[in-house]
Motif scaffolding. Sequence first.
Motif, mmCIF file in Angstrom:
data_model
loop_
_atom_site.group_PDB
_atom_site.id
_atom_site.type_symbol
_atom_site.label_atom_id
_atom_site.label_comp_id
_atom_site.label_asym_id
_atom_site.label_seq_id
_atom_site.Cartn_x
_atom_site.Cartn_y
_atom_site.Cartn_z
ATOM 1 N N TYR A 18 -56.914 9.056 35.426
ATOM 2 C CA TYR A 18 -58.190 8.747 36.079
ATOM 3 C C TYR A 18 -58.328 7.250 36.374
ATOM 4 O O TYR A 18 -59.397 6.803 36.769
ATOM 5 N N ARG A 19 -57.280 6.478 36.170
ATOM 6 C CA ARG A 19 -57.358 5.033 36.399
ATOM 7 C C ARG A 19 -57.273 4.712 37.888
ATOM 8 O O ARG A 19 -56.774 5.493 38.670
ATOM 9 N N GLY A 20 -57.781 3.548 38.239
ATOM 10 C CA GLY A 20 -57.619 3.080 39.603
ATOM 11 C C GLY A 20 -58.857 3.123 40.473
ATOM 12 O O GLY A 20 -58.765 3.201 41.688
ATOM 13 N N GLY A 21 -60.023 3.072 39.876
ATOM 14 C CA GLY A 21 -61.246 2.959 40.660
ATOM 15 C C GLY A 21 -61.486 4.135 41.594
ATOM 16 O O GLY A 21 -61.777 3.959 42.770
ATOM 17 N N MET A 22 -61.380 5.327 41.064
ATOM 18 C CA MET A 22 -61.582 6.529 41.871
ATOM 19 C C MET A 22 -63.069 6.732 42.168
ATOM 20 O O MET A 22 -63.922 6.356 41.372
ATOM 21 N N SER A 23 -63.338 7.352 43.308
ATOM 22 C CA SER A 23 -64.720 7.704 43.640
ATOM 23 C C SER A 23 -65.141 8.904 42.795
ATOM 24 O O SER A 23 -64.303 9.597 42.209
ATOM 25 N N LYS A 24 -66.442 9.161 42.764
ATOM 26 C CA LYS A 24 -66.961 10.313 42.021
ATOM 27 C C LYS A 24 -66.319 11.597 42.532
ATOM 28 O O LYS A 24 -65.891 12.444 41.746
ATOM 29 N N ASP A 25 -66.231 11.754 43.843
ATOM 30 C CA ASP A 25 -65.659 12.974 44.415
ATOM 31 C C ASP A 25 -64.179 13.119 44.067
ATOM 32 O O ASP A 25 -63.710 14.223 43.800
ATOM 33 N N GLU A 26 -63.450 12.027 44.067
ATOM 34 C CA GLU A 26 -62.032 12.074 43.682
ATOM 35 C C GLU A 26 -61.891 12.477 42.214
ATOM 36 O O GLU A 26 -61.014 13.269 41.860
ATOM 37 N N MET A 27 -62.757 11.932 41.379
ATOM 38 C CA MET A 27 -62.707 12.268 39.955
ATOM 39 C C MET A 27 -63.065 13.739 39.731
ATOM 40 O O MET A 27 -62.431 14.412 38.910
#
Length: 120
Positions: A18-27
């Motif tokens: 989950y690293r790398g500044g994912m957006s809410k939708d990506e998470m």
Amino acid sequence: MRCEWLEENGLRFLSVDYRGGMSKDEMLALLEEQVSEVEGVGQGARVLILVDPNDRPHPDFLDAVKHAYRERMDPAGAKVAFVGVSGIGRSVVRGLQLMAGGLGALAFPSRDKALEYLAR
């Protein structure tokens, strides 16, 4: 890949990054992929979750995690280890563990320690 099955020293586990500044939708999409993979195994999947201690997940994502763990991962007998959780994040993990009815999810300071836990 952000969600893939790995094997080390005879331990097969799902690695979820989950690293790398994912957006809410990506998470949320990654969470669904994670849970689907766990459910596909049947009972006893081992899951290593990598997070960035500087990222603050969206409250909607944390709510989705709570429900996913309680309603889908816990019934599948998943054992989960987090790596990269900061001090306050450890409280969040503990809260998820309590809200999910005792889900086997703990935070560790290193990948090696997390894998030791998953192997037990």
